[in-house]
Design a protein around this motif. Structure first.
Motif, PDB file in Angstrom:
ATOM      1  N   ARG A  31      38.153  51.020  45.489  1.00 53.52           N
ATOM      2  CA  ARG A  31      37.436  49.818  45.008  1.00 53.52           C
ATOM      3  C   ARG A  31      36.231  50.260  44.067  1.00 53.52           C
ATOM      4  NH1 ARG A  31      38.539  48.611  50.628  1.00 53.52           N
ATOM      5  NH2 ARG A  31      39.177  46.572  50.579  1.00 53.52           N
ATOM      6  N   ASN A  32      36.813  51.095  43.198  1.00 44.77           N
ATOM      7  CA  ASN A  32      35.872  51.461  41.882  1.00 44.77           C
ATOM      8  C   ASN A  32      35.570  50.265  41.163  1.00 44.77           C
ATOM      9  OD1 ASN A  32      34.858  52.652  39.718  1.00 44.77           O
ATOM     10  ND2 ASN A  32      36.603  54.412  39.694  1.00 44.77           N
ATOM     11  N   GLU A  33      34.182  50.077  41.355  1.00 43.34           N
ATOM     12  CA  GLU A  33      33.796  48.922  40.330  1.00 43.34           C
ATOM     13  C   GLU A  33      33.559  49.113  39.067  1.00 43.34           C
ATOM     14  OE1 GLU A  33      29.878  47.083  41.721  1.00 43.34           O
ATOM     15  OE2 GLU A  33      30.609  47.391  44.049  1.00 43.34           O
ATOM     16  N   CYS A  34      33.417  50.548  38.687  1.00 45.70           N
ATOM     17  CA  CYS A  34      33.711  50.534  37.132  1.00 45.70           C
ATOM     18  C   CYS A  34      34.833  50.395  36.604  1.00 45.70           C
ATOM     19  CB  CYS A  34      33.340  52.288  36.745  1.00 45.70           C
ATOM     20  SG  CYS A  34      31.497  52.604  36.936  1.00 45.70           S
ATOM     21  N   ALA A  35      36.100  50.474  37.402  1.00 48.25           N
ATOM     22  CA  ALA A  35      37.337  50.307  37.006  1.00 48.25           C
ATOM     23  C   ALA A  35      37.692  48.710  36.786  1.00 48.25           C
ATOM     24  CB  ALA A  35      38.402  50.701  38.026  1.00 48.25           C
ATOM     25  N   GLU A  36      36.704  47.870  37.337  1.00 47.84           N
ATOM     26  CA  GLU A  36      37.057  46.544  37.487  1.00 47.84           C
ATOM     27  C   GLU A  36      35.833  45.712  36.121  1.00 47.84           C
ATOM     28  OE1 GLU A  36      34.714  44.103  40.628  1.00 47.84           O
ATOM     29  OE2 GLU A  36      36.265  45.569  41.494  1.00 47.84           O
ATOM     30  N   TYR A  79      37.332  41.156  30.250  1.00 43.97           N
ATOM     31  CA  TYR A  79      37.719  41.617  31.509  1.00 43.97           C
ATOM     32  C   TYR A  79      36.947  41.437  32.874  1.00 43.97           C
ATOM     33  CZ  TYR A  79      39.637  46.002  33.928  1.00 43.97           C
ATOM     34  OH  TYR A  79      40.062  46.797  34.876  1.00 43.97           O
ATOM     35  N   SER A  80      35.649  41.450  32.571  1.00 45.26           N
ATOM     36  CA  SER A  80      34.723  41.511  34.003  1.00 45.26           C
ATOM     37  C   SER A  80      34.080  39.775  34.196  1.00 45.26           C
ATOM     38  CB  SER A  80      33.616  42.182  33.828  1.00 45.26           C
ATOM     39  OG  SER A  80      32.803  41.960  32.690  1.00 45.26           O
ATOM     40  N   GLY A  82      47.195  35.803  34.861  1.00 44.90           N
ATOM     41  CA  GLY A  82      47.879  34.962  33.646  1.00 44.90           C
ATOM     42  C   GLY A  82      46.993  33.612  33.847  1.00 44.90           C
ATOM     43  N   TYR A  83      46.693  33.351  35.084  1.00 47.57           N
ATOM     44  CA  TYR A  83      45.829  31.972  34.952  1.00 47.57           C
ATOM     45  C   TYR A  83      44.525  32.307  34.452  1.00 47.57           C
ATOM     46  CZ  TYR A  83      43.041  28.156  37.167  1.00 47.57           C
ATOM     47  OH  TYR A  83      42.195  27.387  37.331  1.00 47.57           O
ATOM     48  N   LEU A  84      43.930  33.247  35.011  1.00 49.54           N
ATOM     49  CA  LEU A  84      42.556  33.536  34.301  1.00 49.54           C
ATOM     50  C   LEU A  84      42.524  33.692  32.670  1.00 49.54           C
ATOM     51  CD1 LEU A  84      41.537  36.502  36.948  1.00 49.54           C
ATOM     52  CD2 LEU A  84      40.382  33.968  36.653  1.00 49.54           C
ATOM     53  N   ILE A  85      43.587  34.398  32.283  1.00 49.51           N
ATOM     54  CA  ILE A  85      43.827  34.453  30.724  1.00 49.51           C
ATOM     55  C   ILE A  85      43.718  33.350  30.018  1.00 49.51           C
ATOM     56  CG2 ILE A  85      45.490  35.311  29.106  1.00 49.51           C
ATOM     57  CD1 ILE A  85      46.016  37.833  30.968  1.00 49.51           C
ATOM     58  N   TYR A  86      44.555  32.407  30.790  1.00 47.63           N
ATOM     59  CA  TYR A  86      44.919  31.138  30.250  1.00 47.63           C
ATOM     60  C   TYR A  86      43.416  30.198  30.175  1.00 47.63           C
ATOM     61  CZ  TYR A  86      46.212  26.181  29.786  1.00 47.63           C
ATOM     62  OH  TYR A  86      46.271  24.889  29.330  1.00 47.63           O
ATOM     63  N   GLN A  87      42.650  30.371  31.136  1.00 51.43           N
ATOM     64  CA  GLN A  87      41.377  29.666  31.453  1.00 51.43           C
ATOM     65  C   GLN A  87      40.339  30.229  30.321  1.00 51.43           C
ATOM     66  OE1 GLN A  87      40.788  26.755  33.310  1.00 51.43           O
ATOM     67  NE2 GLN A  87      43.072  26.900  33.432  1.00 51.43           N
ATOM     68  N   LEU A  88      40.561  31.704  30.005  1.00 55.44           N
ATOM     69  CA  LEU A  88      39.599  32.019  29.225  1.00 55.44           C
ATOM     70  C   LEU A  88      40.169  32.163  27.669  1.00 55.44           C
ATOM     71  CD1 LEU A  88      38.691  35.356  31.640  1.00 55.44           C
ATOM     72  CD2 LEU A  88      37.168  33.395  31.106  1.00 55.44           C
ATOM     73  N   ASP A  89      41.038  31.492  27.453  1.00 54.78           N
ATOM     74  CA  ASP A  89      41.803  31.234  26.329  1.00 54.78           C
ATOM     75  C   ASP A  89      42.017  32.661  25.372  1.00 54.78           C
ATOM     76  OD1 ASP A  89      42.822  29.622  24.277  1.00 54.78           O
ATOM     77  OD2 ASP A  89      40.841  29.606  23.190  1.00 54.78           O
ATOM     78  N   SER A 128      37.051  35.372  40.471  1.00 52.71           N
ATOM     79  CA  SER A 128      37.388  36.717  40.454  1.00 52.71           C
ATOM     80  C   SER A 128      37.739  37.189  38.810  1.00 52.71           C
ATOM     81  CB  SER A 128      38.555  36.875  41.542  1.00 52.71           C
ATOM     82  OG  SER A 128      39.723  36.270  41.158  1.00 52.71           O
ATOM     83  N   SER A 129      37.477  38.274  38.586  1.00 49.96           N
ATOM     84  CA  SER A 129      38.006  38.607  37.271  1.00 49.96           C
ATOM     85  C   SER A 129      39.162  39.303  37.047  1.00 49.96           C
ATOM     86  CB  SER A 129      36.835  39.618  36.770  1.00 49.96           C
ATOM     87  OG  SER A 129      37.145  40.836  37.466  1.00 49.96           O
ATOM     88  N   ILE A 130      39.520  39.465  35.902  1.00 46.43           N
ATOM     89  CA  ILE A 130      40.688  40.254  35.356  1.00 46.43           C
ATOM     90  C   ILE A 130      40.703  41.665  36.066  1.00 46.43           C
ATOM     91  CG2 ILE A 130      42.143  41.416  33.609  1.00 46.43           C
ATOM     92  CD1 ILE A 130      41.288  38.472  31.874  1.00 46.43           C
TER      93      ILE A 130
END
Length: 166
Positions: free
Chosen positions: A66-71, A24-25, A136-143, A34-36
Motif C-alpha cells: 500500500r505504497n501511497e507514492c505509487a498511487e 493518475y491520482s 478503463g471506466y475511469l479513463i473514459y470518465q476523465l476523457d 478511487s483513482s487510476i
C-alpha cells in the motif's frame, strides 16, 4: 505464462507514460472515488505479495505494501511495475507446479489454501485485468485516450460486433 503477464503489465506502464500525475491520482469519479493510481498500486501489491512469498512458499494477500507514492506519482508507479516485471522474469516454468500456501482475509478471518505457483500467477493476472477494466471506466470518465485498445479486456471477452455461436 510469464510473457503474457508481462505483456499485460506493460499495458499499465504505457498508460502511466501517457497521463499526468493529476490524472493518475484523480479521485473525483463516482461512485467509488478511487483513482487510476489506487487500482494500479493494488494490482502491483498483489503481484508483490506473490513474489515475496515465493521463497517461503507462503503468500499472504492480506499483507500488502500500500505504497501511497505509487498511487500518486506515475514515475513511482512505473518503477513499481518495472520491479514486479523484473522479479517475475526470474520465475522458471519448471516451478509452475510448486505448491504454495496462499492466505487471504475472506471477510470473516484469514483462510489458507494450497495453490500451484501457476494457479496463483493466473489469479494475479486475472485480478490485474479486472482492475484494468475498472481503470478503463475511469479513463473514459476523465476523457483520457486509451494507449492500447486491449487495455482492460480479458482475452476471452468477445470483441464488439462479433457474433457468438452456440
Amino acid at each position: 505464462m510469464i510473457e503474457a503477464i508481462e505483456q499485460n503489465l506493460q499495458r499499465g506502464i504505457q498508460l502511466l507514460k501517457n497521463i499526468s500525475d493529476e490524472q493518475y491520482s484523480n479521485k473525483t469519479v463516482a461512485p467509488y472515488n478511487s483513482s487510476i493510481g489506487c487500482h494500479m498500486r493494488h494490482v502491483l501489491d498483489v503481484f508483490s505479495c506473490l513474489l515475496k512469498g515465493l521463497d517461503s512458499k507462503c503468500v499472504d494477500f492480506s499483507i500488502r505494501e500500500r505504497n501511497e507514492c505509487a498511487e500518486k506519482e506515475t514515475r513511482v508507479g512505473i518503477q513499481y511495475f518495472e520491479s514486479v516485471i523484473h522479479q517475475l522474469k526470474k520465475i522458471k516454468e519448471e516451478d509452475f507446479n510448486t505448491v504454495i500456501k496462499v492466505s487471504d482475509d475472506m471477510g470473516l478471518g484469514k483462510v489458507t489454501a494450497n495453490y500451484t505457483l501457476a494457479a496463483v500467477l493466473m489469479q494475479a493476472q486475472s485480478h490485474a485485468t479486472h482492475h484494468y477494466a475498472s481503470i478503463g471506466y475511469l479513463i473514459y470518465q476523465l476523457d483520457i485516450e486509451l494507449p492500447n485498445a486491449d487495455f482492460g479486456y480479458n482475452p476471452t471477452t468477445p470483441k464488439k460486433g462479433m457474433c457468438l455461436k452456440n
